[in-house]
Design a protein around this motif. Sequence first.
Motif, mmCIF file in Angstrom:
data_model
loop_
_atom_site.group_PDB
_atom_site.id
_atom_site.type_symbol
_atom_site.label_atom_id
_atom_site.label_comp_id
_atom_site.label_asym_id
_atom_site.label_seq_id
_atom_site.Cartn_x
_atom_site.Cartn_y
_atom_site.Cartn_z
ATOM 1 N N HIS A 35 4.826 0.191 -0.089
ATOM 2 C CA HIS A 35 5.572 -0.586 0.908
ATOM 3 C C HIS A 35 4.694 -1.695 1.470
ATOM 4 C CE1 HIS A 35 3.666 2.819 2.968
ATOM 5 N NE2 HIS A 35 3.603 2.061 4.060
ATOM 6 N N HIS A 70 0.847 -1.197 0.000
ATOM 7 C CA HIS A 70 0.000 0.000 0.000
ATOM 8 C C HIS A 70 0.880 1.244 0.000
ATOM 9 C CE1 HIS A 70 1.086 -0.432 4.238
ATOM 10 N NE2 HIS A 70 0.819 0.864 4.371
ATOM 11 N N ASP A 79 0.824 5.179 1.903
ATOM 12 C CA ASP A 79 0.134 5.873 2.997
ATOM 13 C C ASP A 79 -0.583 7.100 2.422
ATOM 14 O OD1 ASP A 79 1.110 3.950 4.678
ATOM 15 O OD2 ASP A 79 2.727 5.182 5.476
HETATM 16 FE FE LIG Z 1 2.113 2.161 5.502
#
Ligand SMILES: [Fe+2]
Length: 114
Positions: free
Chosen positions: A77, A21, A23
């Motif tokens: 990540h 994903h 952030d």
């Molecule tokens: Fe994350």
Amino acid sequence: MAVNCYPSCPEPNLALGMPTHTDYGTLTILNQSHQGLEIMDHEKNWHTVPYIEGALIVQLGDQFEVISNGRYKSIPHRAILNVQRKRISIASLHSMQLDKKVGPAPELIDEQHK
Ligand SMILES: [Fe+2]
Ligand SMILES: O=C(O)CCC(=O)C(=O)O
């Protein structure tokens, strides 16, 4: 703030701690108890982020990519599991207000970056 706990796993190749994903916010500051964070480069290769005692990891998120008009990328990540050890990470997630519209800084809009 998010506290993530990844139990040890007898078959880490068959399981993922946290799937890939990016952030959503501007910046994430992460503290990890052991190695386990992986980041993806532009060619889609995964790299382990080394564990350095006392070090904090700073990651850029989606809002930073938008504000910088794509000059800085929000990094994909994931977290992998470890056979022997439980791993804990603490993520301090920083973002603009969720109900606010975020756009590129006007100074960063030019012919190549519209
Ligand atoms: Fe994350
Ligand atoms: O546990 C990690 O290293 C990653 C945690 C993470 O990506 C998150 O909380 O957004």
